[in-house]
Design a protein around this motif. Structure first.
Motif, PDB file in Angstrom:
ATOM      1  N   GLU A   1      -7.978   0.531   5.677  1.00  9.15           N
ATOM      2  CA  GLU A   1      -6.642   0.444   6.265  1.00  9.15           C
ATOM      3  C   GLU A   1      -5.804  -0.539   5.463  1.00  9.15           C
ATOM      4  N   TYR A   2      -4.764  -0.004   4.809  1.00  9.66           N
ATOM      5  CA  TYR A   2      -3.864  -0.856   4.028  1.00  9.66           C
ATOM      6  C   TYR A   2      -2.974  -1.620   5.000  1.00  9.66           C
ATOM      7  N   ASP A   3      -2.881  -2.949   4.820  1.00 10.34           N
ATOM      8  CA  ASP A   3      -2.065  -3.731   5.755  1.00 10.34           C
ATOM      9  C   ASP A   3      -0.589  -3.727   5.380  1.00 10.34           C
ATOM     10  N   THR A   4      -0.307  -3.919   4.085  1.00  9.32           N
ATOM     11  CA  THR A   4       1.097  -3.948   3.665  1.00  9.32           C
ATOM     12  C   THR A   4       1.234  -3.354   2.272  1.00  9.32           C
ATOM     13  N   GLY A   5       2.456  -3.088   1.896  1.00 11.18           N
ATOM     14  CA  GLY A   5       2.767  -2.598   0.562  1.00 11.18           C
ATOM     15  C   GLY A   5       4.166  -2.017   0.572  1.00 11.18           C
ATOM     16  N   ASP A   6       4.752  -1.908  -0.618  1.00 14.31           N
ATOM     17  CA  ASP A   6       6.046  -1.238  -0.745  1.00 14.31           C
ATOM     18  C   ASP A   6       6.065  -0.601  -2.126  1.00 14.31           C
TER      19      ASP A   6
ATOM     20  N   ALA B   1     -10.684 -10.459   7.949  1.00 14.21           N
ATOM     21  CA  ALA B   1     -10.687  -9.295   8.826  1.00 14.21           C
ATOM     22  C   ALA B   1     -10.637  -7.991   8.045  1.00 14.21           C
ATOM     23  N   ASN B   2     -10.218  -8.051   6.806  1.00 13.45           N
ATOM     24  CA  ASN B   2     -10.003  -6.822   6.049  1.00 13.45           C
ATOM     25  C   ASN B   2     -10.006  -7.195   4.571  1.00 13.45           C
ATOM     26  N   PHE B   3     -10.066  -6.187   3.724  1.00 12.09           N
ATOM     27  CA  PHE B   3      -9.795  -6.389   2.313  1.00 12.09           C
ATOM     28  C   PHE B   3      -8.305  -6.714   2.152  1.00 12.09           C
ATOM     29  N   THR B   4      -7.925  -7.147   0.961  1.00 10.89           N
ATOM     30  CA  THR B   4      -6.501  -7.203   0.642  1.00 10.89           C
ATOM     31  C   THR B   4      -6.182  -6.034  -0.282  1.00 10.89           C
ATOM     32  N   TYR B   5      -4.905  -5.668  -0.325  1.00 19.58           N
ATOM     33  CA  TYR B   5      -4.523  -4.452  -1.060  1.00 19.58           C
ATOM     34  C   TYR B   5      -3.360  -4.701  -2.020  1.00 19.58           C
ATOM     35  N   PRO B   6      -3.621  -5.389  -3.130  1.00 16.63           N
ATOM     36  CA  PRO B   6      -2.572  -5.482  -4.149  1.00 16.63           C
ATOM     37  C   PRO B   6      -2.235  -4.084  -4.667  1.00 16.63           C
ATOM     38  N   SER B   7      -1.022  -3.927  -5.136  1.00 11.17           N
ATOM     39  CA  SER B   7      -0.627  -2.639  -5.704  1.00 11.17           C
ATOM     40  C   SER B   7       0.402  -2.908  -6.785  1.00 11.17           C
ATOM     41  N   GLY B   8       0.675  -1.882  -7.567  1.00  8.40           N
ATOM     42  CA  GLY B   8       1.675  -2.089  -8.601  1.00  8.40           C
ATOM     43  C   GLY B   8       1.926  -0.836  -9.413  1.00  8.40           C
TER      44      GLY B   8
ATOM     45  N   THR C   1      -1.236  -9.575   5.631  1.00 12.29           N
ATOM     46  CA  THR C   1      -0.977  -9.944   7.023  1.00 12.29           C
ATOM     47  C   THR C   1      -2.153 -10.653   7.682  1.00 12.29           C
ATOM     48  N   HIS C   2      -3.304 -10.685   7.040  1.00 14.78           N
ATOM     49  CA  HIS C   2      -4.474 -11.182   7.762  1.00 14.78           C
ATOM     50  C   HIS C   2      -5.150 -12.381   7.127  1.00 14.78           C
TER      51      HIS C   2
END
Lengths: 786, 161
Positions: free
Chosen positions: A418-423, A632-639, A732-733
């Motif tokens: 579950e991805y927490d954030t991103g744009d 609580a979760n992985f983190t989800y860097p993106s780019g 977020t976590h």
């Protein structure tokens, strides 16, 4: 607030010792009376050991003892830290991985025996007098052939060369097949993710020591995670309890994954030091590193992407053969599975995904995590097949990606994360801006006028890092927790020592971690020391890999510092005879809200250790706190990454003329260090795509076994990079809102580069849809002229 | 064993070496100058670059005995007399031209040799000159910037591009 703190490009304090030759690397450690170990390794890929005659060698000058497998009877093999369950519910096949070869050798470089002598030269001279009789056997090299009925087996006691046949998500298998069969359009791509060698510039070293007076063992080693080595080697190999085993990883000259694992040489030096009663040192040569450090990547994949008439992704299926090499390295089984299959959604809303991975034993060096680890393999195939689909459907590659971007968060993918954030539109916009995408046609025209073919390639990546959380990884087969720890010790006069389970081997933790604590308390960074790399000084921690240090280790440090601040506020309240709830901490001063009363940080820390005026009935003296943080979760860097290349049509030579990276790492602690991490990752990813390749011949001999033959990127292979990290959607976590930046560059860059070369060739009218990495001139020229 | 005498970082030193002892081994093991690093065994990586009579040399390609009478400078001899970082060292820190630090001594020694030969090199000349120095951490971006800055040329500040 003093200078520095979170968000400042503080200069690195560790540089002072590195720039003056005062770094303390493991090979710089020489213990009184130490002996030297020389490993004698197999020069055939597969063979039966008939005899080892040590008689002549044993009497050579300076030889102390020659060790063979028989010396390790009763000692455990090198353990594997992750058990994968296959798609039929069966656990993987797990062969024994002995410290020294027992009966058979299974790859070039497999250690057979070790000569320990007074000097290294004597050990090497004596090794030449050993008589080792080996009957060569057929080498198992090609993964698909290795799985054929009747194939020669790497391990005689296993059923086959198949480690596991993993399906994910298995319940989706039929639905995905049906969606692909019924789709408007299906794009298919077969590709290889080339085998690489991590090649940190410091070769591995191990120095074992044993103190007979205390029964304590010490191992100095080039490790990314000394506590993990202590646990694996102590509990599973040598049977040494933790309180009698200290593992020290001092300054470590790069890791990139290859220094995560527990290696035979570490166990050997620890064992031999007690056996011979002297410290034992082993330093790898570079040639030895090529045949004994775990390799990376080496996947062969077929990927299919189903799309509707508007280019919406309907389903994705990928079928991968993943090379394990001859034995299971520490985390090897997890790389093609949980660090790869879970990333196959990428940045897209693809509703149905099925991943099949067959992990295969071959007579090659074990394969494990290398910078990115599974995520580069996922991103490469996905971003290549998306690009191919765009070209087949006549949709701009940027537009096709945008049509399928996930835009609402949190987003649960069909592959269990579950991805927490991103744009993703924001990072894509930023990339197009910083790469001057709009000006590309003009530059392409100039290249054409100069007889060159110019191309632009895009890739958008997501990674799951900050690896973590323990309960989840436990369900997935990890035989360890993946929390991190920190102890914050405030001294009486206010200086602070932070003992972290994270490990720095180039990442600059001594600077960036100090920035965080300085920011929280409001003291100068120079009042804070970061201590790492020694199990006798730091709390049990899992170390540094998977871009986890600031996200997991940094969060543990924040939690411990919060405990410190809470206790210090109690002390300050007592000193100022105020209510605890009214105490504020700013710039290192505690004050009572709404008054001019204040006490300094140093007053409170002194009171903690000289508790004459102190609330002893409520709290203990002292100011030292430990926290373990399990996210609580992985983190989800993106780019979004953009690569611009020029291809010389006469020779096929590719030149990377520009490379731009627009990343979302969440909040940033030290922008200078973050950019440096991206630069390094890009160089490794461009290296993979352009020049690096670990090649075996058909006998299992490593052809690329030194820097003469393995192409390491040099300064003149690379351009200046344009990097941006201003697109920020904080995690977020975790308390810092950070995501991690260590691997991004190596994940996003290979597909961008290959997409750029395909773009250049297609613009010139060549019907080239894919070239396997590395894109060496001969391969590009052949593709253009086929 | 052969007796050798040379000057290292301005000090006269002597030692007993085998004919096969490399200069890199002599510096590291006999003189305990462990700033000179050994990253390969084929003379490719450049982590062991030192100056011998003013010339940049890979210390792993030269026998200690060959340095008899020579004037050798290692990374330990590159700081200013007061112990502060020299110009090139300072530029490496200012521009984040190092991460793990293992290739760094060789990079600094090569950079010093380059700037002596070519005081204001272009970016391309810096990259070409570093052909014999491998770095796995930095992607060379900040190393190149540091060397250009050390030459007195204007370079965008770190994290400001």
């Amino acid at each position: 607030m003093p200078d520095g703190g979170i968000g400042a490009s503080s200069k690195r304090r560790e540089d002072l010792r590195f720039l003056t030759g005062r770094g303390k690397y493991t090979d710089d450690i020489n213990l009184q009376g130490q002996a030297h170990a020389h490993f004698v390794r197999s020069d055939v890929a597969h063979g039966r050991i008939n005899s080892i005659d040590t008689s002549a060698a044993s009497s050579m000058p300076g030889v102390i003892r020659i060790f063979t497998a028989t010396d390790f009877e009763g000692v455990g093999g090198i353990p594997c830290g992750w058990q994968v369950t296959d798609r039929f519910g069966e656990v993987m096949q797990e062969p024994k991985h002995p410290i020294l070869a027992e009966g058979k050798v299974r790859h070039v470089g497999d250690p057979i025996c070790v000569v320990v002598a007074d000097t290294l030269e004597q050990a090497r001279d004596a090794a030449d007098a050993l008589v080792i009789n080996i009957t060569p056997l057929e080498a198992v090299l090609d993964m698909k052939a290795a799985l054929a009925e009747g194939a020669t087996k790497v391990h005689d006691d296993l059923n086959s060369n198949l480690c596991y046949d993993w399906g994910f998500v298995e319940e989706n298998r039929e639905a995905v097949a049906e969606a692909i069969n019924n789709a408007h359009h299906v794009t298919t791509l077969e590709l290889r993710n080339n085998r690489l060698v991590a090649n940190p510039m410091e070769p591995r070293v191990a120095v074992g020591d044993y103190d007979f007076s205390t029964d304590e063992h010490t191992l100095y080693t080039t490790s990314q995670n000394p506590h993990v080595i202590r646990l694996l080697m102590g509990a599973f190999v040598l049977g040494i309890p933790e309180h009698k085993l200290r593992v020290v990883a001092p300054d470590v000259g790069g890791g990139f994954g290859a220094k995560i694992y527990h290696y035979a040489e570490e166990a050997f030096c620890t064992f031999a030091a007690k056996t011979i009663g002297r410290p034992v040192k082993w330093t790898s040569t570079r040639s030895e590193a090529f045949i004994s450090d775990a390799h990376g990547r080496d996947h062969v994949t077929k990927i299919e992407l189903a799309l509707d008439e508007n280019g919406k992704f309907l389903a994705l299926r990928t079928d991968t053969h993943a090379n394990m090499g001859a034995y299971l390295s520490t985390f090897a089984p997890s790389i093609p599975t949980w660090l790869h299959g879970t990333l196959m959604a990428g940045n897209y809303t693809t509703p149905l995904i099925y991943v099949n991975v067959k992990a295969v034993f071959t007579n090659t060096v074990p394969v494990d995590a290398y910078r990115g680890a599974g995520r580069p393999e996922a991103t490469f195939q996905l971003e290549r097949v998306v690009d191919k689909a765009a070209r087949e459907m006549g949709i701009d590659p940027v537009e096709l990606r945008r049509r399928n971007f996930i835009t609402e968060f949190p987003y649960a993918t069909p592959v269990a994360v579950e991805y927490d954030t991103g744009d993703y539109h924001a990072t894509m916009d930023k990339l197009l801006q910083i790469s001057d995408h709009a000006g590309f046609e003009g530059r392409a025209a100039l290249s054409k006028a100069n007889g060159k073919l110019r191309g632009f390639g895009i890739a958008h990546y997501i990674e799951a890092c900050g690896i973590a959380p323990s309960n989840l990884v436990g369900q997935l087969g990890a035989r360890a927790g993946l929390y991190e720890s920190a102890t914050v010790r405030v001294n009486a006069t206010g200086s602070i020592s932070v003992m972290t389970g994270s490990h720095s081997h180039g990442q600059g933790h001594e600077t960036s971690f100090a920035q965080v604590v300085a920011d929280m308390i409001g003291v100068d960074e120079n009042q804070i020391d970061i201590v790492h790399g020694d199990t006798s000084k730091t709390p049990m921690g899992m170390g540094t890999y998977g871009s986890r240090s600031i996200a997991v280790g940094g969060s543990a440090m924040v939690r411990a510092t919060e405990k410190i601040i809470n206790k210090a506020k109690k002390i300050a309240a007592h000193l100022m005879e105020a209510a605890e709830g009214d105490i504020e901490l700013k710039d290192g001063q505690f004050s009572v809200a709404g008054t001019d009363k204040s006490v300094a940080w140093g007053d409170v820390t002194l009171a903690a250790y000289v508790p004459h005026n102190y609330p002893l009935e409520d709290i203990e003296p002292g100011l030292e706190e430990t926290a373990f943080y399990d996210p609580a979760n992985f983190t989800y860097p993106s780019g979004a990454y953009g690569c611009e290349v020029e291809v010389d049509p006469a020779t096929g030579k590719v030149t990377v003329v520009a490379f731009s990276a627009a990343d979302d790492f969440g909040n940033i602690i030290n922008p200078m260090i973050v950019e440096g991490q991206v630069h390094g990752g890009l160089a490794q990813g461009i290296g993979q795509a352009m020049i690096e390749n670990c090649a075996y011949d058909d006998q299992g001999q490593l052809l690329s076994g030194s820097y003469m033959d393995y192409a390491m990127p040099r300064a003149d292979d690379l351009p200046m990079f344009t990097v941006d990290h201003s697109s920020i959607t904080p995690c977020t976590h975790n308390p810092l809102g950070v995501k991690g930046c260590g691997e991004a560059g190596a994940i996003g860059s290979p597909p961008a580069l290959v997409n750029a070369v395909v773009d250049a060739l297609q613009r010139a009218g060549h019907n080239v849809t894919h070239i396997d990495m590395p894109l060496s001139p001969d391969r590009v020229w052949a593709a253009m002229n086929s | 064993m052969t007796r050798v005498a040379m000057t290292v970082n301005g000090k006269a030193v002597t030692g007993e070496v085998e004919g096969r002892t490399l200069l890199s081994s002599f510096l590291r093991e006999d003189l305990h100058l462990t700033g000179t690093h050994v990253g390969c065994d084929t003379s490719q990586c450049g982590a062991c670059v030192v100056h011998v009579n003013g010339q940049a040399v890979k210390a792993c390609t030269m026998f200690a005995a060959e340095a008899e009478g020579a004037d050798v400078t290692t990374i330990e001899g590159m700081a200013n007399a007061d112990g502060s970082l020299g110009t090139i060292q300072q530029a490496f820190q200012d521009f984040h031209g190092l991460q793990c630090g293992f290739c760094t001594p060789g990079m600094v020694m090569s950079a010093a040799a380059l700037l002596k030969e070519n005081p204001t090199p272009t970016e391309a000349e810096v990259r070409a000159y570093l052909e014999g120095n491998i770095c796995r951490c930095t992607g060379y971006h900040n190393i190149v910037k540091a060397i250009l800055a050390a030459s007195g040329q204007s370079v965008p500040a770190v994290a400001a591009e």
